[in-house]
Design a protein around this motif. Structure first.
Motif, PDB file in Angstrom:
ATOM      1  N   ARG A  30       0.839  -1.366  -0.174  1.00 35.17           N
ATOM      2  CA  ARG A  30      -0.205  -0.166  -0.031  1.00 35.17           C
ATOM      3  C   ARG A  30       0.854   1.439  -0.172  1.00 35.17           C
ATOM      4  O   ARG A  30       2.055   1.303   0.425  1.00 35.17           O
ATOM      5  N   SER A  31       0.446   2.461  -0.662  1.00 32.93           N
ATOM      6  CA  SER A  31       0.940   3.801  -0.427  1.00 32.93           C
ATOM      7  C   SER A  31      -0.184   4.501  -0.294  1.00 32.93           C
ATOM      8  O   SER A  31      -1.159   4.776  -1.238  1.00 32.93           O
ATOM      9  N   ALA A  32       0.055   5.508   0.792  1.00 33.85           N
ATOM     10  CA  ALA A  32      -0.778   6.560   1.061  1.00 33.85           C
ATOM     11  C   ALA A  32      -2.165   5.850   1.026  1.00 33.85           C
ATOM     12  O   ALA A  32      -3.187   6.669   0.581  1.00 33.85           O
ATOM     13  N   GLY A  33      -2.242   4.847   1.626  1.00 35.25           N
ATOM     14  CA  GLY A  33      -3.878   4.159   1.948  1.00 35.25           C
ATOM     15  C   GLY A  33      -4.429   3.467   0.770  1.00 35.25           C
ATOM     16  O   GLY A  33      -5.559   2.834   0.774  1.00 35.25           O
ATOM     17  N   LYS A  34      -3.565   3.366  -0.545  1.00 34.68           N
ATOM     18  CA  LYS A  34      -4.087   3.059  -1.730  1.00 34.68           C
ATOM     19  C   LYS A  34      -3.423   1.533  -1.804  1.00 34.68           C
ATOM     20  O   LYS A  34      -2.061   1.565  -1.690  1.00 34.68           O
TER      21      LYS A  34
END
Length: 151
Positions: free
Chosen positions: A128-132
């Motif tokens: 995940r990155s920044a919640g994505k």
């Protein structure tokens, strides 16, 4: 549906589910691959109870939920999530295990298509990155990998 073999499921997903040691053999006997696992008509409460011999309702519900969670995190095949160059020390756990294994055998300038099961990539948590969600949990991933230089 996930393109998993029975062996992929037994190595990657099944150990996290807290079933009896007999479960991998049952998955082999019933040929539970990714398509069957993700098919609610085949992998359902009745099958878990009768086929796998799971008796506790809570455990049956947990297995059904685990499969539903997999379905929710499915990504379309071919999704590009990173095109960056990066530097790391080989064999020091600074990248996914698949990179360590592949790059150790590559020559500078060589490109390889690397298909990695989740236990050699991003595992049960995914990426995940920044919640994505970039890579879903338990995903098999494919990389176009080029060894640019060795320092």
């Amino acid at each position: 549906a996930r393109n998993w073999s029975v062996n992929d499921i037994n190595a990657c997903w099944l150990p996290e589910q807290g079933l009896t040691p007999l479960a991998p053999e049952l998955f082999k006997a019933f040929n539970i691959d990714g398509k069957k696992l993700m098919n609610p008509k085949k992998f359902n409460k009745q099958f878990i109870f009768e086929g796998l011999g799971v008796l506790k309702e809570a455990k049956i519900n947990n297995l059904v939920k685990a499969v539903q969670d997999l379905a929710l995190t499915e990504k379309k095949s071919g999704t590009v999530f990173d095109k960056n160059r990066f530097t790391f020390r080989l064999g020091k756990g600074m990248s996914i295990q698949a990179f360590d294994l592949a790059l150790a055998k590559m020559k500078v300038g060589e490109t390889a298509i690397l298909v990695s099961r989740c236990d050699y990539a991003y595992g049960k948590k995914g990426l995940r990155s920044a919640g994505k969600v970039l890579v879903p949990p338990y995903a098999t991933v494919e990389f176009d990998l080029t060894l640019v230089e060795i320092k």
